[in-house]
Write a protein that holds these residues in place. Structure first.
Motif, mmCIF file in Angstrom:
data_model
loop_
_atom_site.group_PDB
_atom_site.id
_atom_site.type_symbol
_atom_site.label_atom_id
_atom_site.label_comp_id
_atom_site.label_asym_id
_atom_site.label_seq_id
_atom_site.Cartn_x
_atom_site.Cartn_y
_atom_site.Cartn_z
ATOM 1 N N ILE A 3 45.807 22.360 50.321
ATOM 2 C CA ILE A 3 45.065 22.378 48.975
ATOM 3 C C ILE A 3 43.945 22.982 48.934
ATOM 4 O O ILE A 3 43.715 23.842 48.095
ATOM 5 N N LEU A 4 43.076 23.069 50.217
ATOM 6 C CA LEU A 4 41.641 23.658 50.235
ATOM 7 C C LEU A 4 42.096 25.336 50.410
ATOM 8 O O LEU A 4 41.391 26.024 49.669
ATOM 9 N N THR A 5 43.250 25.724 51.081
ATOM 10 C CA THR A 5 43.612 26.971 50.963
ATOM 11 C C THR A 5 43.905 27.460 49.674
ATOM 12 O O THR A 5 43.711 28.712 49.154
ATOM 13 N N ILE A 6 44.824 26.996 48.775
ATOM 14 C CA ILE A 6 45.226 27.219 47.457
ATOM 15 C C ILE A 6 44.024 27.426 46.709
ATOM 16 O O ILE A 6 43.967 28.573 46.004
ATOM 17 N N LEU A 7 43.046 26.461 46.771
ATOM 18 C CA LEU A 7 41.859 26.823 45.996
ATOM 19 C C LEU A 7 41.084 27.873 46.460
ATOM 20 O O LEU A 7 40.544 28.609 45.525
ATOM 21 N N ASN A 8 40.685 27.930 47.664
ATOM 22 C CA ASN A 8 39.758 29.000 47.869
ATOM 23 C C ASN A 8 40.704 30.237 47.574
ATOM 24 O O ASN A 8 39.803 31.426 47.368
ATOM 25 N N ASN A 9 41.926 30.667 47.575
ATOM 26 C CA ASN A 9 42.502 31.642 47.412
ATOM 27 C C ASN A 9 42.606 32.022 46.091
ATOM 28 O O ASN A 9 42.499 33.081 45.475
ATOM 29 N N LEU A 10 42.736 30.947 45.123
ATOM 30 C CA LEU A 10 42.358 31.145 43.624
ATOM 31 C C LEU A 10 41.175 31.387 43.391
ATOM 32 O O LEU A 10 41.042 32.446 42.497
ATOM 33 N N LEU A 11 39.961 31.004 43.972
ATOM 34 C CA LEU A 11 38.614 31.535 43.746
ATOM 35 C C LEU A 11 38.640 32.828 44.080
ATOM 36 O O LEU A 11 37.681 33.521 43.203
ATOM 37 N N ALA A 12 39.036 33.248 45.206
ATOM 38 C CA ALA A 12 38.612 34.539 45.496
ATOM 39 C C ALA A 12 39.421 35.556 44.741
ATOM 40 O O ALA A 12 39.123 36.582 44.539
ATOM 41 N N ALA A 13 40.556 35.286 44.181
ATOM 42 C CA ALA A 13 41.440 35.950 43.142
ATOM 43 C C ALA A 13 41.000 36.177 41.871
ATOM 44 O O ALA A 13 40.935 37.542 41.532
ATOM 45 N N THR A 14 40.446 35.127 41.622
ATOM 46 C CA THR A 14 40.054 35.170 39.916
ATOM 47 C C THR A 14 38.455 35.265 39.675
ATOM 48 O O THR A 14 38.123 35.638 38.713
ATOM 49 N N GLY A 15 37.685 34.580 40.872
ATOM 50 C CA GLY A 15 36.417 34.762 40.678
ATOM 51 C C GLY A 15 35.946 33.498 39.749
ATOM 52 O O GLY A 15 34.625 33.486 39.340
ATOM 53 N N ASP A 16 37.025 32.765 39.395
ATOM 54 C CA ASP A 16 36.433 31.413 38.476
ATOM 55 C C ASP A 16 36.057 30.346 39.018
ATOM 56 O O ASP A 16 36.864 29.733 39.938
ATOM 57 N N PRO A 17 34.744 29.877 38.843
ATOM 58 C CA PRO A 17 34.368 28.815 39.550
ATOM 59 C C PRO A 17 35.043 27.386 39.157
ATOM 60 O O PRO A 17 35.031 26.235 39.867
ATOM 61 N N ARG A 18 36.157 27.331 38.129
ATOM 62 C CA ARG A 18 36.877 26.173 38.012
ATOM 63 C C ARG A 18 37.581 25.902 39.308
ATOM 64 O O ARG A 18 37.978 24.811 39.468
ATOM 65 N N TYR A 19 37.854 26.747 40.229
ATOM 66 C CA TYR A 19 38.610 26.425 41.311
ATOM 67 C C TYR A 19 37.643 26.375 42.555
ATOM 68 O O TYR A 19 37.953 26.344 43.807
ATOM 69 N N ARG A 20 36.323 26.166 42.531
ATOM 70 C CA ARG A 20 35.661 25.992 43.723
ATOM 71 C C ARG A 20 35.907 24.639 44.279
ATOM 72 O O ARG A 20 35.821 23.526 43.381
#
Length: 335
Positions: free
Chosen positions: A297-314
């Motif tokens: 789950i942490l990997t998914i969120l970190n990759n989403l955050l890196a790809a989008t820059g959206d803090p909703r995924y921090r």
């Protein structure tokens, strides 16, 4: 005590917008709406994935139609503003547009679905054209997922390549977490024209989700769908997306639950039990994270955050620390 005497589970929580259950339930609908707004796929496909792969009793768009957008949109905006525009709770413009158009759901005869005599009109799934077997190469990025796919390929009788790099004619199957097919292929030095990604978060049992890069060869997309459907299991084909559908929605549900625990709104066991009873989820958010693996789950969120820059995924500190320590998300801190 009164609730217990009446035979109900009583969830004790601090004073928080949306109580406990509405607070914990923010991610299910808002992330599904985000996926829809990115044209990853349609409402019916999202619902089928969340029910079949995720084990939810109903999909997010069936639920929105059932409750009515006049209710759901108001709750989304209320919780978002009471948390001073916390990005994790950000509503979607789609609900405001549909509310203004009177597409409230079941009560008006049309929402994300049409209703005839109160019955939801679910569109049929598109047929999958049969394809002749072609060589298949599977990324070893995630050895466990690769082994499951290799077994599926062998059972279907398709030829499996075992070299470190694929041949120029091979269908390349990738198993990303929180990445899109494009980034996953480029990171591994692969030709994106040959690559199709498969969501392995929940395994391969009841439904399979795949997505291709914008330049993946159409014949290989069809080959991948045909291979994954060879035993009759339904297959959903998505546009390229960071995190498919299931990964995104599940990771956001877990993250919101983890932050509720971090804030001390309620005890971990109370959070899970309240959500299981109040929302009918297959697991409460913290148990859901433990079920799929906190590190995944942490990997998914970190990759989403890196790809989008959206803090909703921090990631929540509760999730980040426990994933790093190998602790269950359901554990209270010691001391």
């Amino acid at each position: 005590a009164l609730g217990t005497a009446m035979g109900h589970f009583t969830a004790q929580a601090t004073d928080t917008p949306g109580f406990l259950v509405n607070h914990a339930g923010r991610a299910f609908g808002t992330e599904a709406l985000r996926v829809l707004s990115e044209s990853v796929t349609d409402p019916a496909t999202i619902d089928r994935i969340m029910v079949d792969q995720g084990g939810f009793r109903m999909g997010p768009f069936t639920l929105l139609d059932l409750t009515g957008l006049d209710v759901s949109h108001a709750v989304m905006e209320s919780v978002y503003h009471q948390y001073y525009e916390e990005p994790r709770f950000r509503p979607s413009p789609l609900t405001r547009q549909r509310l203004s158009a009177g597409l409230l759901g079941r009560k008006t005869g049309e929402g994300f679905y049409r209703y005839v005599d109160g019955q939801q009109q679910m569109p049929e799934e598109p047929a999958i054209a049969s394809a002749s077997p072609c060589p298949v190469w599977i990324s070893q990025d995630d050895p466990g997922s690769a082994a499951q796919l290799a077994e599926l390929v062998a059972t279907a009788g398709w030829p499996l390549e075992s070299a470190d790099q694929p041949s120029s004619e091979a269908l390349c199957l990738l198993t990303p977490l929180g990445e899109d097919t494009t980034q996953c292929a480029l990171r591994q030095g692969l030709n994106a024209e040959q690559c199709v990604a498969v969501d392995m978060l929940a395994g391969l049992d009841k439904r399979r989700s795949l997505m291709a890069s914008p330049i993946t060869r159409p014949d290989l997309i069809n080959a991948a769908a045909s291979l994954l459907n060879a035993d009759g299991t339904p297959v959903s084909t998505l546009q390229d997306s960071t995190g498919f559908v299931l990964q995104r929605v599940v990771a956001c549900i877990v993250n919101v639950g983890a932050d509720i625990a971090q804030q001390g709104v309620a005890a971990p066991a109370t959070i899970d039990r309240a959500v299981e009873l109040g929302l009918g989820y297959p697991f409460g958010p913290l148990r859901m994270g433990d079920h799929y693996g906190a590190s995944r789950i942490l990997t998914i969120l970190n990759n989403l955050l890196a790809a989008t820059g959206d803090p909703r995924y921090r990631p929540s500190p509760w999730l980040r620390r426990r994933a790093a320590l190998g602790m269950p998300l359901t554990d209270r801190p010691t001391g």
